[in-house]
Write a protein that holds these residues in place. Structure first.
Motif, mmCIF file in Angstrom:
data_model
loop_
_atom_site.group_PDB
_atom_site.id
_atom_site.type_symbol
_atom_site.label_atom_id
_atom_site.label_comp_id
_atom_site.label_asym_id
_atom_site.label_seq_id
_atom_site.Cartn_x
_atom_site.Cartn_y
_atom_site.Cartn_z
ATOM 1 N N ALA B 149 -8.576 0.319 -3.641
ATOM 2 C CA ALA B 149 -9.930 -0.180 -3.539
ATOM 3 C C ALA B 149 -10.043 -1.678 -3.306
ATOM 4 N N SER B 150 -9.031 -2.319 -2.852
ATOM 5 C CA SER B 150 -9.216 -3.743 -2.639
ATOM 6 C C SER B 150 -9.726 -4.026 -1.229
ATOM 7 N N GLY B 151 -9.015 -3.550 -0.258
ATOM 8 C CA GLY B 151 -9.409 -3.940 1.083
ATOM 9 C C GLY B 151 -10.042 -2.821 1.884
ATOM 10 N N HIS B 152 -10.235 -1.674 1.265
ATOM 11 C CA HIS B 152 -10.685 -0.552 2.083
ATOM 12 C C HIS B 152 -12.184 -0.471 2.134
ATOM 13 N N ASN B 153 -12.657 -0.228 3.292
ATOM 14 C CA ASN B 153 -14.047 0.152 3.382
ATOM 15 C C ASN B 153 -14.074 1.481 4.102
ATOM 16 N N ALA B 154 -15.233 2.049 4.207
ATOM 17 C CA ALA B 154 -15.306 3.379 4.789
ATOM 18 C C ALA B 154 -15.004 3.313 6.275
ATOM 19 N N LYS B 155 -13.742 3.493 6.584
ATOM 20 C CA LYS B 155 -13.374 3.423 7.990
ATOM 21 C C LYS B 155 -13.296 4.827 8.559
ATOM 22 N N LYS B 156 -13.691 4.954 9.762
ATOM 23 C CA LYS B 156 -13.577 6.238 10.439
ATOM 24 C C LYS B 156 -12.410 6.135 11.403
ATOM 25 N N ILE B 157 -11.828 7.291 11.657
ATOM 26 C CA ILE B 157 -10.763 7.299 12.645
ATOM 27 C C ILE B 157 -11.404 7.110 14.012
ATOM 28 N N THR B 158 -11.055 6.027 14.675
ATOM 29 C CA THR B 158 -11.709 5.782 15.949
ATOM 30 C C THR B 158 -10.740 5.792 17.120
ATOM 31 N N SER B 159 -9.448 5.728 16.835
ATOM 32 C CA SER B 159 -8.531 5.705 17.967
ATOM 33 C C SER B 159 -7.273 6.491 17.641
ATOM 34 N N VAL B 160 -6.582 6.863 18.676
ATOM 35 C CA VAL B 160 -5.339 7.600 18.502
ATOM 36 C C VAL B 160 -4.337 6.761 17.713
ATOM 37 N N ALA B 161 -4.292 5.485 18.050
ATOM 38 C CA ALA B 161 -3.321 4.619 17.374
ATOM 39 C C ALA B 161 -3.602 4.587 15.876
ATOM 40 N N GLN B 162 -4.883 4.524 15.559
ATOM 41 C CA GLN B 162 -5.234 4.479 14.146
ATOM 42 C C GLN B 162 -4.837 5.771 13.456
ATOM 43 N N LEU B 163 -5.097 6.886 14.119
ATOM 44 C CA LEU B 163 -4.736 8.178 13.555
ATOM 45 C C LEU B 163 -3.242 8.227 13.277
ATOM 46 N N HIS B 164 -2.476 7.764 14.265
ATOM 47 C CA HIS B 164 -1.029 7.826 14.087
ATOM 48 C C HIS B 164 -0.564 6.916 12.976
ATOM 49 N N SER B 165 -1.177 5.761 12.881
ATOM 50 C CA SER B 165 -0.727 4.849 11.831
ATOM 51 C C SER B 165 -1.084 5.404 10.461
ATOM 52 N N VAL B 166 -2.240 6.049 10.376
ATOM 53 C CA VAL B 166 -2.621 6.659 9.098
ATOM 54 C C VAL B 166 -1.667 7.794 8.757
ATOM 55 N N LEU B 167 -1.375 8.615 9.752
ATOM 56 C CA LEU B 167 -0.461 9.734 9.521
ATOM 57 C C LEU B 167 0.906 9.225 9.083
ATOM 58 N N TYR B 168 1.335 8.161 9.742
ATOM 59 C CA TYR B 168 2.637 7.591 9.423
ATOM 60 C C TYR B 168 2.680 7.118 7.978
ATOM 61 N N LYS B 169 1.582 6.463 7.605
ATOM 62 C CA LYS B 169 1.466 5.953 6.244
ATOM 63 C C LYS B 169 1.560 7.108 5.238
ATOM 64 N N LEU B 170 0.845 8.165 5.534
ATOM 65 C CA LEU B 170 0.832 9.300 4.612
ATOM 66 C C LEU B 170 2.184 10.005 4.574
ATOM 67 N N LEU B 171 2.818 10.069 5.751
ATOM 68 C CA LEU B 171 4.143 10.684 5.813
ATOM 69 C C LEU B 171 5.120 9.890 4.967
ATOM 70 N N LYS B 172 5.012 8.574 5.109
ATOM 71 C CA LYS B 172 5.937 7.718 4.385
ATOM 72 C C LYS B 172 5.715 7.827 2.887
ATOM 73 N N ALA B 173 4.449 7.962 2.502
ATOM 74 C CA ALA B 173 4.160 8.110 1.073
ATOM 75 C C ALA B 173 4.508 9.517 0.583
ATOM 76 N N GLY B 174 4.814 10.396 1.521
ATOM 77 C CA GLY B 174 5.200 11.750 1.128
ATOM 78 C C GLY B 174 4.022 12.659 0.849
ATOM 79 N N LEU B 175 2.805 12.169 1.077
ATOM 80 C CA LEU B 175 1.637 12.984 0.764
ATOM 81 C C LEU B 175 1.432 14.093 1.794
ATOM 82 N N ILE B 176 1.914 13.851 3.015
ATOM 83 C CA ILE B 176 1.989 14.963 3.959
ATOM 84 C C ILE B 176 3.443 15.077 4.390
ATOM 85 N N SER B 177 3.805 16.238 4.838
ATOM 86 C CA SER B 177 5.197 16.403 5.233
ATOM 87 C C SER B 177 5.281 17.363 6.407
#
Lengths: 363, 618
Positions: B149-177
């Motif tokens: 909750a520090s830097g996040h605001n309600a962001k929507k997925i607006t681009s493919v790059a953003q989607l991939h970076s989010v997915l990557y982040k989640l993959l790295k955290a192990g929350l998706i596999s």
């Protein structure tokens, strides 16, 4: 007065003086060697004469300890009363006297003296009217008739310890004492401080905070909900002392507090072990917790459980279901539903016609 | 228990996938593992419907299927864990939002709805076409992407790059596999597979006889299962050559620059250009999500028992140790004893905590002074080594070693508070990195479970019963008399409580005869408390209670259905003021309040289920 009587009196006085100055007090036992060491007579035969004289006057009584003969004193007043007793009464009296502060069961007297029951009852009546013996109640066997000398007070095995009054556990006393102890500990457990509570920026965090709040016991933190638009709220709360803090009350500090505060009757011996037992119960009740060498209250706790206190008002323990915060199950109607086992979809009791749900949703 | 669990899962399925899916699911749960024809004949539904539903449920990971190599018959079985997880989707999305931002939460809830998805398909579902415009506004501002909750605001997925970076982040955290074929098989089938393979390879004659061979066989099966699982666990999007194929600008792959996986100070800015392979199939990794939920509950407990600030420090430690584990408990690990298990728990250091701890957190005023209780306002008198003024924001941000060391000291103080608490939130195991801290999860969770059981006992039988249960749990088997003495209670008072609890199975008594005549009067009765049995009892009650909550919510909805339909009418939506009367609005509000009350309770009951069932070994 004959020389022998005179010597006897001197021996008694000397014994009494020695006994009173000894750590055992009047209960001190004397062995033959000690008596000779007083120097009143120098041979055993003479000493025997003296002792027999004293025993005849009931000032001295003969006992066996570790297969050695020893002597114990009686005070003059008691001796005067004992002298007047009949033979059977004296036998009973001796039996009772020998058991000291433990007391003796009537049946055991009968066994040891070999007297008939009616004789014992009669003797007992006389002894009681002469205020030589008294009947006491033992925690171990509340139904038995136990007797002991009237000037003695029963020891802990018989009374059950400081928490017992008249042979019964004094729940009220425990409740009051426990409550006082918790308050005493509470004052020294936490620092009072103002903590800056940041207003959560995101609604997601709010949800979590709220869920957390529901679990808290007190409203010392959450009670303050100012409507100001500041970023921080200053809320008073219990804050921790630094790690390794040595100021938490220890068993001996609490012991001292209870003795000073006068909850326990003067004549009752209260050991640290007894206090430890009480503290253990409070730990089991989740009121206090052990930390380092001392104790502190669980954060948010003030006073003993209601159940403990409720005893004071004479409620049965089963009636005292406290309205504590609980978890998701215990707060929902199902968690306390008396017909939960019958409840099933399509059955006579189900979620649709449930009156507990109805009341709960309306509340 | 299974019955209530199946009932609950069917209700959850009805909400998400409709009546038919629920019917097929509960039939399959009822008959157990079966082939399609068997299921169809049991269900009494048209075979075409059953086939379609089974396909949907497989896609959602709600049904396992397995085809033995020998004959081509496929067996189906319900995946009851995942069915239950439907209930948790909201909670998981919330955790992800707190840690990784709203955009990540959006992705993960979509994935939960879809069951599993190919990355390309996911891309398509978002209807994204631009490759460039999203890059600039994508996550760049937060400290490390897990800073709640520090830097996040309600962001929507607006681009493919953003989607991939989010997915990557989640993959790295192990929350998706990454989804593997074995994920569609049940645990038992995987086990059987392992047994078959071991038998074929190591015992060619097909016989496992004698204790020695049995032991060797078991350990081989075990290690094979471990190997399979490690393949999944160890898969790391950074090192996998197949995972990431190229950067958005078409240049060759450049490995993301992160400062080592373990210490967690890696920044995510480099993730921007990462493109994940399009035909990779991904799904939510519920096991890892549970780890996050566990941390949350632990933090909450610390906040209640010690204080909010200390709890935040603790939360940072928990996030650090989360990176070292894949699941709440390792069911394939073998421990010699409890100490060995405790030693295998993850740890981290004060230095690492200070790296990810919110620098604005005021660490000073949340610890009292040594002076004793009658100090004023908890303010520091200034005679200790902690400094005399609260640490100000500028000081922390100033790049001064002194301030940094002061802060490290403060963090260490908070960690010491956690360590000295009777719950033993952390254990100090060394002084590396200004103090090395281990979290002994099994013991902590067991303690929390007991607290939860005690809460239930408390609400049903009162405080005295709770006291008795705690005593039995700590001291083992006790006779009524000993129990009364220890509890400072009269024997007659606790007798009724004990029998009441025995009736529902929360405590039990063992009979120990004094002689061989075994007369009841001549026997001792030793009372005891069985942690695991109580746990199961309460979980079973919870399933049932949760099912009731959902049924009631449905009932309430039915009560207000006319109103709800009206409010949802196309001509009404957007013109509520015009068409809805005051009565209508009141009614709607009433319904919403009721539903919220029911659903809040449902979520809190799930917290208890998670604690009792999922955070520790069964």
């Amino acid at each position: 007065m004959t020389v022998v009587e005179d010597q006897g009196a001197t021996l008694y006085e000397k014994c009494l003086a020695t006994a009173l100055s000894s750590p055992e007090g009047k209960a001190k036992l004397f062995y033959q060697e000690e008596l000779i060491a007083f120097g009143i007579v120098d041979n055993v035969a003479d000493l025997m004469g003296l002792c027999q004289g004293l025993m005849h006057a009931q000032l001295l009584r003969l006992m066996q300890l570790d297969n050695k003969t020893c002597f114990a004193l009686r005070t003059k007043e008691i001796a005067n009363k004992v002298v007047t007793l009949a033979e059977e009464e004296r036998m009973v009296y001796n039996q009772i006297e020998n058991t000291g502060t433990n007391g003796i069961w009537q049946k055991n007297i009968k066994q040891r003296t070999g007297l008939h029951q009616t004789a014992i009852t009669r003797a007992m009546k006389t002894l009681e009217t002469k205020r030589l013996v008294k009947q006491i109640k033992s925690v171990k066997n509340p139904a038995q008739k136990i007797y002991m000398l009237s000037h003695l007070s029963p020891n802990e095995d018989v009374t059950g310890g400081p928490w017992f009054s008249d042979g019964e556990l004094d729940i009220e006393l425990i409740g009051v004492t426990a409550d006082a102890v918790v308050h005493f500990i509470e004052k020294q457990s936490w620092a009072r401080g103002f903590v800056k509570r940041e207003r959560s920026p995101s609604p997601g965090m709010d949800g979590i905070e709220e869920a957390g709040m529901k679990r808290k016991r007190t409203d010392d933190i959450e009670g303050v909900h100012t409507k100001s638009r500041k970023r921080h709220d200053m809320v008073e709360t219990q804050i921790s002392f630094p790690p390794g803090y040595r100021g938490y009350p220890t068993v001996s500090a609490i012991h001292h507090f209870i003795r000073e505060s006068g909850f326990i009757k003067e004549d009752v011996v209260l050991t640290e072990g007894d206090i430890k037992g009480l503290l253990d119960v409070l730990v089991f009740d989740d009121r206090i917790e052990q930390i380092g060498n001392g104790y502190r209250t669980v954060r948010g706790v003030q006073g003993a459980t209601e159940a403990m206190m409720g005893m004071v008002h004479g409620k049965a323990p089963i009636d005292m279901i406290e309205d504590v915060e609980g978890n998701g199950l215990t707060q929902a109607p199902c968690g306390r539903c008396p017909v939960f086992n019958l409840c099933e979809e399509g059955g006579p009791v189900n979620a649709r016609n449930c009156e507990y749900f109805e009341a709960w949703l309306r509340a | 228990m299974a019955e209530h669990h199946a009932e609950l899962c069917a209700l959850l399925l009805r909400e998400s996938y409709g009546e038919l899916a629920a019917q097929v699911y509960s039939k399959l749960a009822h008959v157990g593992r079966s082939t399609l024809p068997t299921l169809i004949s049991h269900s009494g539904l048209p075979s075409r419907h059953v086939r379609i539903i089974i396909a949907v449920l497989i896609q959602q990971h709600l049904v396992f299927h397995y085809t033995p190599e020998a004959d081509g018959m496929t067996f189906y079985e319900v995946n009851s864990e995942n069915a239950y997880n439907l209930l948790r989707s909201g909670k998981i999305a919330k955790v992800v939002a707190d840690r990784h931002g709203e955009d990540a939460a959006q992705v993960i809830s979509n994935l939960m709805q879809l069951g599993h998805a190919r990355i390309d398909d996911l891309e398509g579902a978002y209807k994204l076409n631009s490759h460039t415009n999203g890059v600039s506004n994508a996550a760049t501002d937060h400290v490390n992407g897990e800073d709640a909750a520090s830097g996040h605001n309600a962001k929507k997925i607006t681009s493919v790059a953003q989607l991939h970076s989010v997915l990557y982040k989640l993959l790295k955290a192990g929350l998706i596999s990454k989804v593997r074929k074995r994920d569609f098989n049940s645990v038992a089938d995987t086990h059987n597979d392992a047994e078959t393979i071991v038998k074929r390879e190591e015992f060619p004659d097909g016989k496992v006889t004698g204790p020695k061979a049995k032991l060797a066989f078991d350990s081989s099966v075990f290690s094979l299962k471990r190997k399979w699982r490690e393949e999944t666990d160890a898969w790391d999007p950074r090192s996998a050559s197949r995972g990431i194929i190229n950067r958005s600008d078409g240049r060759p792959i450049k490995r993301a620059r992160v400062n080592g996986y373990g210490n967690g100070v890696g920044r995510y800015e480099e993730d921007e250009g990462i493109m994940l392979e399009g035909d990779m199939i991904i799904a939510v990794n519920y096991e890892k999500c549970l780890v996050a939920l566990r941390s949350q509950q632990l933090e909450r407990l610390a906040a209640r028992l010690i204080g909010d600030t200390t709890a935040k420090v603790y939360a940072s430690l928990l996030i650090l140790v989360e990176r070292k584990v894949h699941r709440c408990y390792d069911d394939l690990a073998v421990y010699a004893d409890e100490d060995h298990e405790a030693e295998s728990q993850p740890d981290s250091t004060t230095l690492e905590i200070s790296d990810i701890l919110d620098p604005r957190l005021d660490l000073v005023t949340s610890i009292g002074s040594e002076d004793g209780p009658d100090m004023t306002n908890g303010y520091h008198s200034g005679d200790d080594e902690m400094g005399d003024t609260p640490v100000k924001k500028e000081n922390v941000e100033a790049n001064s070693y002194r301030d940094r060391n002061k802060r490290l000291k403060l963090i260490e103080q908070h960690m010491n508070l956690l360590a000295e608490h009777p719950r033993r939130f952390v254990t100090k195991i060394g002084s590396l990195g200004q103090g090395q801290w281990r979290v002994n999860f099994p013991a902590l969770i067991k303690g929390m479970q007991r607290t939860e059981i005690e809460t239930v006992v408390n609400s049903r039988f009162g405080t005295i019963a709770t006291r008795i249960v705690r005593m039995l749990a700590m001291k083992g088997k006790l006779e009524e008399k000993q129990l009364a003495n220890l509890a400072l209670m009269r024997q007659k008072d606790i007798r009724s409580i004990l029998t009441n609890m025995q009736e529902v199975g929360l405590v039990d008594a063992q009979e120990v005869p004094k002689d061989n005549r075994r007369q009841p009067s001549g026997s001792y009765y030793l009372w005891y408390f069985d942690h695991d049995r109580c746990r199961q009892l309460i979980i079973s009650d919870l399933y049932k209670a949760m099912a009731r909550l959902i049924q009631r919510a449905q009932h309430e909805k039915d009560q207000y259905s006319a109103l709800i339909e009206k409010a949802e009418r196309l001509d009404v939506v957007g013109h509520e003021e015009e068409y809805l009367t005051a009565n209508d609005k009141n009614g709607l509000r009433e319904w919403r309040e009721k539903e919220e009350k029911l659903l809040t309770q449902l979520e809190r009951q799930d917290d208890v289920v998670a604690l009792l069932r999922d955070f520790s070994a069964q």
